[in-house]
Design a protein around this motif. Structure first.
Motif, PDB file in Angstrom:
ATOM      1  N   ASN A  29       0.846  -1.190   0.000  1.00  0.00           N
ATOM      2  CA  ASN A  29       0.000   0.000   0.000  1.00  0.00           C
ATOM      3  C   ASN A  29       0.885   1.244   0.000  1.00  0.00           C
ATOM      4  O   ASN A  29       2.065   1.201   0.362  1.00  0.00           O
ATOM      5  N   GLY A  30       0.311   2.353  -0.419  1.00  0.00           N
ATOM      6  CA  GLY A  30       1.084   3.579  -0.609  1.00  0.00           C
ATOM      7  C   GLY A  30       1.849   4.044   0.611  1.00  0.00           C
ATOM      8  O   GLY A  30       2.965   4.553   0.496  1.00  0.00           O
ATOM      9  N   GLY A  31       1.261   3.863   1.800  1.00  0.00           N
ATOM     10  CA  GLY A  31       1.929   4.336   3.005  1.00  0.00           C
ATOM     11  C   GLY A  31       3.175   3.559   3.366  1.00  0.00           C
ATOM     12  O   GLY A  31       4.031   4.046   4.119  1.00  0.00           O
ATOM     13  N   ALA A  32       3.314   2.347   2.817  1.00  0.00           N
ATOM     14  CA  ALA A  32       4.473   1.515   3.153  1.00  0.00           C
ATOM     15  C   ALA A  32       5.709   1.882   2.338  1.00  0.00           C
ATOM     16  O   ALA A  32       6.833   1.636   2.773  1.00  0.00           O
ATOM     17  N   HIS A  33       5.495   2.478   1.179  1.00  0.00           N
ATOM     18  CA  HIS A  33       6.623   2.750   0.288  1.00  0.00           C
ATOM     19  C   HIS A  33       7.677   3.678   0.895  1.00  0.00           C
ATOM     20  O   HIS A  33       8.882   3.370   0.835  1.00  0.00           O
ATOM     21  N   ALA A  37      11.496   2.606   1.709  1.00  0.00           N
ATOM     22  CA  ALA A  37      12.607   3.351   1.110  1.00  0.00           C
ATOM     23  C   ALA A  37      13.611   3.781   2.177  1.00  0.00           C
ATOM     24  O   ALA A  37      14.825   3.718   1.970  1.00  0.00           O
ATOM     25  N   GLN A  38      13.096   4.190   3.332  1.00  0.00           N
ATOM     26  CA  GLN A  38      13.992   4.555   4.429  1.00  0.00           C
ATOM     27  C   GLN A  38      14.750   3.333   4.943  1.00  0.00           C
ATOM     28  O   GLN A  38      15.953   3.407   5.227  1.00  0.00           O
ATOM     29  N   LEU A  65      16.825  -6.207  -1.649  1.00  0.00           N
ATOM     30  CA  LEU A  65      15.440  -6.694  -1.630  1.00  0.00           C
ATOM     31  C   LEU A  65      14.455  -5.531  -1.613  1.00  0.00           C
ATOM     32  O   LEU A  65      13.478  -5.516  -2.373  1.00  0.00           O
ATOM     33  N   ALA A  66      14.720  -4.571  -0.738  1.00  0.00           N
ATOM     34  CA  ALA A  66      13.853  -3.392  -0.660  1.00  0.00           C
ATOM     35  C   ALA A  66      13.883  -2.627  -1.978  1.00  0.00           C
ATOM     36  O   ALA A  66      12.845  -2.161  -2.476  1.00  0.00           O
ATOM     37  N   HIS A  67      15.074  -2.512  -2.556  1.00  0.00           N
ATOM     38  CA  HIS A  67      15.242  -1.819  -3.829  1.00  0.00           C
ATOM     39  C   HIS A  67      14.416  -2.503  -4.920  1.00  0.00           C
ATOM     40  O   HIS A  67      13.762  -1.838  -5.743  1.00  0.00           O
ATOM     41  N   ALA A  68      14.409  -3.833  -4.938  1.00  0.00           N
ATOM     42  CA  ALA A  68      13.670  -4.586  -5.948  1.00  0.00           C
ATOM     43  C   ALA A  68      12.164  -4.394  -5.791  1.00  0.00           C
ATOM     44  O   ALA A  68      11.439  -4.242  -6.788  1.00  0.00           O
ATOM     45  N   VAL A  69      11.670  -4.399  -4.557  1.00  0.00           N
ATOM     46  CA  VAL A  69      10.232  -4.208  -4.315  1.00  0.00           C
ATOM     47  C   VAL A  69       9.794  -2.815  -4.761  1.00  0.00           C
ATOM     48  O   VAL A  69       8.773  -2.646  -5.432  1.00  0.00           O
ATOM     49  N   LEU A  70      10.559  -1.804  -4.400  1.00  0.00           N
ATOM     50  CA  LEU A  70      10.225  -0.433  -4.795  1.00  0.00           C
ATOM     51  C   LEU A  70      10.251  -0.300  -6.317  1.00  0.00           C
ATOM     52  O   LEU A  70       9.429   0.419  -6.895  1.00  0.00           O
ATOM     53  N   ALA A  72       9.692  -2.810  -8.481  1.00  0.00           N
ATOM     54  CA  ALA A  72       8.559  -3.556  -9.024  1.00  0.00           C
ATOM     55  C   ALA A  72       7.260  -2.770  -8.886  1.00  0.00           C
ATOM     56  O   ALA A  72       6.375  -2.862  -9.749  1.00  0.00           O
ATOM     57  N   ASP A  73       7.136  -2.007  -7.802  1.00  0.00           N
ATOM     58  CA  ASP A  73       5.941  -1.170  -7.599  1.00  0.00           C
ATOM     59  C   ASP A  73       6.040   0.162  -8.338  1.00  0.00           C
ATOM     60  O   ASP A  73       5.138   1.001  -8.235  1.00  0.00           O
ATOM     61  N   GLU A  74       7.148   0.369  -9.038  1.00  0.00           N
ATOM     62  CA  GLU A  74       7.380   1.552  -9.883  1.00  0.00           C
ATOM     63  C   GLU A  74       7.326   2.856  -9.084  1.00  0.00           C
ATOM     64  O   GLU A  74       6.780   3.868  -9.522  1.00  0.00           O
ATOM     65  N   VAL A  75       7.914   2.828  -7.893  1.00  0.00           N
ATOM     66  CA  VAL A  75       7.934   4.037  -7.056  1.00  0.00           C
ATOM     67  C   VAL A  75       9.356   4.364  -6.605  1.00  0.00           C
ATOM     68  O   VAL A  75       9.552   5.228  -5.746  1.00  0.00           O
ATOM     69  N   ARG A  76      10.345   3.676  -7.190  1.00  0.00           N
ATOM     70  CA  ARG A  76      11.724   3.840  -6.726  1.00  0.00           C
ATOM     71  C   ARG A  76      12.184   5.286  -6.868  1.00  0.00           C
ATOM     72  O   ARG A  76      12.813   5.845  -5.966  1.00  0.00           O
TER      73      ARG A  76
END
Length: 306
Positions: A29-33, A37-38, A65-70, A72-76
Motif C-alpha cells: 500500500n502507498g503508506g508503506a513505500h 525506502a527509508q 530486496l527493498a530496492h527490488a520491491v520499490l 517492481a511497484d514503480e515508485v523507486r
C-alpha cells in the motif's frame, strides 16, 4: 545491536515483513513505500559501516530486496533516498593527510561516499569502512556551522555533478590486488594464460572484446573492482609491441567476420609500416577505460604499471 544509528534487528525484521507482504499481495500500500525506502537506505548504510564482509553482504542483500520491491511497484524514483554534498578545505602541516575532503551524505548525515584530495593532487575515494587511508566515518558528519567554527576547515560549495566528476577521477582504495608479471610470458598467448589464471572459475579466450567484458565484473574478477599490478611492464611493452601486434592482427583477420576485415586490414597495414597502436597499448587503453577518469570508471579497475 545498533550500527550507524540503526537498530539492525528491527531493520532486518521490518524489511522481511514488507517483502513478505509484497510477495503475498503483489503490491504494497502507498503508506508503506516511504518507510521501505527509508529501510533500504538504512540497510545500505549499515552495509557500508560494517567491516565484516559477510555481515556487510547480508545487509547489502536486504537493501537490494527493498530496492527490488520499490522498483517492481514503480515508485523507486519517487522515494529515492535524499543526498546532500559537502566539501571543505583542511589547513594543516601533516604531509600524509588530505587537503580537501568531499562527502556525499545520507539523511542522517552519515557518509555514503567520500573523496580525499592530497597536496600532490592525488584523489582517493571510498564508499565503505576500510583499513585504507581513505574510508567512511563511523560517526555522522557535524553540521555546516559546527564545521565552519573550526579554523582549520573552510567550507566550499559543491553540487552532485561536481562530486560525481571528482568521483570518476578518484582512485578507489581498499581494492583486492591481482598481479601479472611481464617476466612470466613472452607473447600475447602467454599474457592470455597468465591473466586467465587470475580469474576465478572463468577462462579468457583471448578476445579483446571479451577482455573488456571481464573488466566490468562477473566473469571471474572480484566484485566491486580490483587493482591490477603489472610487474615488469616495460618488458611486456616490448613483448606485445609491433611484431606481436602484426601476428595478432594476421590471426584475427583469418577468423574475423567479413564486415570487420577492412578495418583490421587497415590496422595491419599501419602496423607493418611501424604505425598505429600496439597490442600492449590496446590492452592498457582497455583497462584504463575502466579506471579513474575512464568512460567505464564505475568498474573500479585500477592499473599500476610497475
Amino acid at each position: 545491536m545498533e550500527v550507524g544509528g540503526v537498530e539492525v534487528v528491527l531493520l532486518d525484521s521490518d524489511i522481511a515483513g514488507y517483502v513478505s507482504t509484497w510477495l503475498s499481495s503483489g503490491r504494497l500500500n502507498g503508506g508503506a513505500h516511504p518507510i521501505l525506502a527509508q529501510c533500504m537506505d538504512e540497510a545500505y548504510r549499515v552495509a557500508r559501516l560494517l567491516v565484516d564482509s559477510t555481515d556487510a553482504a547480508y545487509f547489502e542483500g536486504l537493501g537490494n530486496l527493498a530496492h527490488a520491491v520499490l522498483g517492481a511497484d514503480e515508485v523507486r524514483e519517487e522515494f529515492a533516498p535524499p543526498r546532500s554534498y559537502l566539501a571543505c578545505k583542511w589547513s594543516h602541516s601533516a604531509s600524509d593527510e588530505p587537503t580537501v575532503i568531499l562527502s556525499e551524505l545520507d539523511s542522517a548525515r552519515y557518509e555514503v561516499r567520500k573523496i580525499q584530495q592530497f597536496a600532490d593532487g592525488r584523489l582517493e575515494r571510498a564508499d565503505r569502512i576500510t583499513e585504507a587511508s581513505t574510508s567512511l566515518s563511523w560517526e555522522p558528519t557535524p553540521s555546516e556551522p559546527e564545521i565552519a567554527a573550526n579554523d582549520e576547515f573552510e567550507l566550499v560549495d559543491i553540487d552532485a555533478a561536481t562530486f560525481e566528476e571528482n568521483w570518476r577521477q578518484a582512485v578507489p582504495v581498499g581494492l583486492p590486488v591481482l598481479v601479472i608479471d611481464g617476466d612470466k610470458f613472452d607473447d600475447f598467448e602467454g599474457f592470455v594464460v597468465r591473466f586467465s589464471a587470475l580469474l576465478e572459475d572463468f577462462k579468457w579466450n583471448g578476445s579483446l572484446d571479451a577482455f573488456n567484458d571481464i573488466l566490468r565484473g562477473g566473469c571471474g574478477t572480484p566484485d566491486g573492482g580490483f587493482e591490477l599490478r603489472w610487474l615488469n611492464s616495460t618488458r611486456s611493452r616490448q613483448a606485445l609491441g609491433r611484431p606481436a601486434t602484426i601476428r595478432w592482427l594476421e590471426d584475427t583477420i583469418a577468423r574475423a567476420h567479413s564486415s570487420n576485415i577492412p578495418r583490421l586490414a587497415a590496422e595491419l597495414e599501419a602496423a607493418r609500416r611501424g604505425q598505429g597502436t600496439t597490442l600492449f597499448e590496446w590492452i592498457v587503453e582497455i583497462v584504463e577505460a575502466h579506471g579513474p577518469g575512464g568512460h567505464e570508471a564505475e568498474s573500479s579497475v585500477l592499473l599500476r604499471l610497475l
